[in-house]
Design a protein around this motif. Structure first.
Motif, PDB file in Angstrom:
ATOM      1  N   ASP A  29     -12.937   4.703  -9.330  1.00  0.00           N
ATOM      2  CA  ASP A  29     -12.397   3.618  -8.512  1.00  0.00           C
ATOM      3  C   ASP A  29     -11.001   3.212  -8.987  1.00  0.00           C
ATOM      4  N   ILE A  30     -10.821   3.108 -10.301  1.00  0.00           N
ATOM      5  CA  ILE A  30      -9.517   2.730 -10.843  1.00  0.00           C
ATOM      6  C   ILE A  30      -8.485   3.814 -10.558  1.00  0.00           C
TER       7      ILE A  30
ATOM      8  N   CYS B 174      -3.438   4.899  -4.519  1.00  0.00           N
ATOM      9  CA  CYS B 174      -2.924   4.086  -3.419  1.00  0.00           C
ATOM     10  C   CYS B 174      -1.536   3.542  -3.739  1.00  0.00           C
ATOM     11  N   THR B 175      -1.323   3.106  -4.990  1.00  0.00           N
ATOM     12  CA  THR B 175       0.007   2.640  -5.387  1.00  0.00           C
ATOM     13  C   THR B 175       1.026   3.763  -5.285  1.00  0.00           C
ATOM     14  N   LEU B 176       0.676   4.942  -5.789  1.00  0.00           N
ATOM     15  CA  LEU B 176       1.597   6.081  -5.749  1.00  0.00           C
ATOM     16  C   LEU B 176       1.860   6.537  -4.317  1.00  0.00           C
ATOM     17  N   ALA B 177       0.840   6.454  -3.457  1.00  0.00           N
ATOM     18  CA  ALA B 177       1.029   6.827  -2.052  1.00  0.00           C
ATOM     19  C   ALA B 177       2.006   5.878  -1.362  1.00  0.00           C
TER      20      ALA B 177
ATOM     21  N   CYS C 172      -2.861  -2.404  -3.379  1.00  0.00           N
ATOM     22  CA  CYS C 172      -2.151  -1.473  -4.264  1.00  0.00           C
ATOM     23  C   CYS C 172      -1.143  -0.631  -3.479  1.00  0.00           C
ATOM     24  N   PHE C 173      -1.474  -0.262  -2.251  1.00  0.00           N
ATOM     25  CA  PHE C 173      -0.553   0.500  -1.411  1.00  0.00           C
ATOM     26  C   PHE C 173       0.712  -0.318  -1.123  1.00  0.00           C
TER      27      PHE C 173
ATOM     28  N   PHE D  22      -2.983  12.484   2.570  1.00  0.00           N
ATOM     29  CA  PHE D  22      -2.926  12.595   1.114  1.00  0.00           C
ATOM     30  C   PHE D  22      -3.950  11.698   0.423  1.00  0.00           C
ATOM     31  N   LEU D  23      -4.253  10.536   0.996  1.00  0.00           N
ATOM     32  CA  LEU D  23      -5.262   9.678   0.375  1.00  0.00           C
ATOM     33  C   LEU D  23      -6.663  10.260   0.533  1.00  0.00           C
ATOM     34  N   VAL D  24      -6.938  10.894   1.664  1.00  0.00           N
ATOM     35  CA  VAL D  24      -8.235  11.566   1.820  1.00  0.00           C
ATOM     36  C   VAL D  24      -8.348  12.708   0.818  1.00  0.00           C
TER      37      VAL D  24
END
Length: 558
Positions: A60-61, A67-70, A119-120, A229-231
């Motif tokens: 999860d972390i 999400c932040t990097l995306a 985070c995104f 990319f998140l998937v």
């Protein structure tokens, strides 16, 4: 590809009030750049504390970090739109305010989907703030806008912030509480707000009648790339926990990701104003650069997987001990940045040899851990491999980004950076992490199967024997052996990588610098790309540029 030799304007920072000394102005923006780079949605140095307090899994972390990097990666094509649409003061104050809100929210145990969005958004604000600061001091760092100078200096800021942030978050979690890191970032963002409110005034490189509008951005494609990319990151992050193809969820997600990618490819070919244009694929060496960058990140995933397994499960180091040890890599980072600057700018030697040198240092790092990994190793024996890792990582990050800039025209460079950073920030690394996690499971299970025949419980029961202590030592030994085996495989990968670039090398040497044009020129190009229907002619552009330059000079004189 034509090389633009336009003389850049003299360095100035007209966004500051006149009473602010000119000598400290760029240093203030450099300080702000560090503040934004320290920020984010979550902080990995305190990962174990967040897991314990929020009852989250490690996966999860890691996905929250994705999400932040995306958010950071997807915002690259929009950066110049915002720069030429809003004032510098508005962008920095907005980014700082968004990060304050995001850091307040991530201190609480919100539902995971909400945390993904937070985070995104934090990633978008982080890259926007960093870009605004660094773009305004670029001429201070390199008066000719030479990226062979700018990229090494930029990576000193980026990689220093990454290492120091990890150590700070681990230290706060160890001595106080992990949320103190969030309060520190809130304080830094408040400092940015105070600086912008008191020392600066609204300034935009484009005059008011030439501001670039936001229309024409293909937000549907942007959402599609983020989703794709998140998937993929979700599959790679949770795949081992869900047992890969044995999970119906993984099967459905893989099928959905293939459909999303097909739709994105179709939109790139049919939409002339797609978020990522099909033209970037046709640039020479673009695809090899992405491929080798991804392979490099796969190899570098040993830092996040094998090192963590060794430190936590074999040596039983705390997060603070690990992050403190990791600070030694900064020596290699600084050496690698300065070496790359000398190689690309001063000597102007072949980039293929520089890639081979960088990977040779990564190989030395892997060899160091291969020969040193035992439960009895001394703390400072690990320092030389970590310095080699920092040198190799900094060198390769710089040279790959420089190569990408050299093969692209400037108007498509930031679109290419979007895809490049998706692979650089988490794509290749998470592929490597998934492979290494599978390898750890395989070799540990194989070790237990091989040593199981030597465990004689009847014989043990006949004499006093602490079976539990014996099994603990056996598990540590198997994990250390597994880490050694996987480092050995990575050494072979580094050797193959080095051989490819030494064979690929050719006598051609960089003869001239591809210079970046002035902001006024870039602003006109961006405006023309948005208003394609107006069909600006060369004569009209020449009329716009002198007007823009005159406005800018008037503001500087004031």
């Amino acid at each position: 590809m034509s090389h633009n030799h336009e003389t850049p304007p003299p360095f100035a920072m007209p966004m500051f009030h006149d009473w602010v000394p000119k000598g400290i102005r760029p240093w203030i923006y450099l300080l702000q750049a560090f503040c934004f780079q320290f920020s984010g949605g979550i902080y990995m140095g305190a990962m174990n504390d967040m897991i314990g307090e929020h009852s989250w899994m490690r996966e999860d972390i890691l996905f929250l970090l994705c999400c932040t990097l995306a958010g950071m990666a997807i915002w690259f094509p929009v950066l110049f739109r915002t720069k030429f649409r809003f004032s510098n003061k508005f962008l920095l104050m907005t980014s700082a305010s968004v990060l304050i809100v995001c850091n307040l929210l991530t201190m609480y145990r919100l539902p995971l989907p909400v945390m993904w969005v937070v985070c995104f958004v934090a990633g978008i604000a982080k890259i926007q703030g960093t870009f605004e600061n660094m773009s305004n001091i670029q001429l201070w760092m390199t008066p000719k806008r030479d990226f062979a100078v700018f990229f090494p200096l930029l990576h000193i800021v980026l990689l220093t912030a990454i290492e120091v942030t990890g150590w700070l978050s681990a230290a706060f979690a160890f001595y106080m509480h992990w949320t103190i890191m969030h309060w520190l970032i809130i304080g830094l963002m408040m400092l940015v707000l105070v600086i912008q409110a008191t020392l600066t005034r609204p300034f935009c490189p484009m005059p008011p009648d030439r501001r670039v509008p936001f229309r024409g951005i293909d937000w549907m494609s942007a959402c599609g790339w983020v989703l794709f990319f998140l998937v993929m990151a979700y599959i790679l992050t949770y795949g081992d926990w869900m047992q890969w193809w044995h999970s119906r969820t993984i099967q459905l997600l893989v099928a959905a990701d293939c459909i999303i990618l097909a739709g994105l490819m179709l939109r790139m070919k049919t939409n002339k104003q797609a978020f990522i244009e099909w033209k970037i694929v046709r640039f020479r060496y673009f695809r090899p650069i992405l491929l080798f960058m991804a392979l490099f990140e796969v190899i570098m995933s040993v830092e996040h997987v094998l090192e963590m397994v060794y430190y936590e499960e074999v040596m039983h180091y705390s997060d603070l001990t690990y992050e403190t040890l990791n600070q030694w890599s900064l020596i290699g980072v600084y050496a690698g940045c300065l070496f790359s600057l000398c190689w690309l700018k001063v000597m102007q030697w072949s980039q293929f040899k520089l890639i081979a040198i960088g990977m040779a240092f990564i190989m030395l790092y892997c060899m160091g851990f291969y020969f040193l990994v035992t439960p009895e190793i001394g703390y400072y024996q690990l320092v030389p491999p970590l310095i080699c890792r920092g040198f190799g990582y900094a060198t390769l990050c710089i040279v790959f980004m420089w190569c990408l800039h050299e093969v692209m025209d400037f108007m498509h460079f930031f679109q290419a950076l979007c895809i490049f950073n998706f692979l650089h920030m988490f794509g290749g690394g998470y592929i490597g992490s998934a492979l290494l996690a599978h390898g750890i499971g395989y070799y540990v299970s194989d070790g237990f199967a091989r040593y199981n025949g030597y465990i004689n419980t009847v014989g043990f029961s006949a004499s006093p024997f602490n079976l539990g202590s014996y099994m603990d030592g056996m598990v540590e030994g198997l994990l250390a052996q597994t880490v050694k085996i996987l480092y050995g495989w990575m050494i072979w990968g580094c050797i193959a990588y080095i051989a490819i670039f030494l064979l690929w090398d050719r006598p051609g040497v960089r003869r001239r610098v591809k210079r970046m044009p002035a902001w006024s020129t870039v602003g006109v190009w961006t405006l023309r790309s948005v208003n394609k229907s107006k069909n600006f002619t060369g004569r009209q552009i020449k009329r716009i540029l002198p007007k823009t330059s005159a406005n800018t000079l008037n503001k500087l004189n004031k």
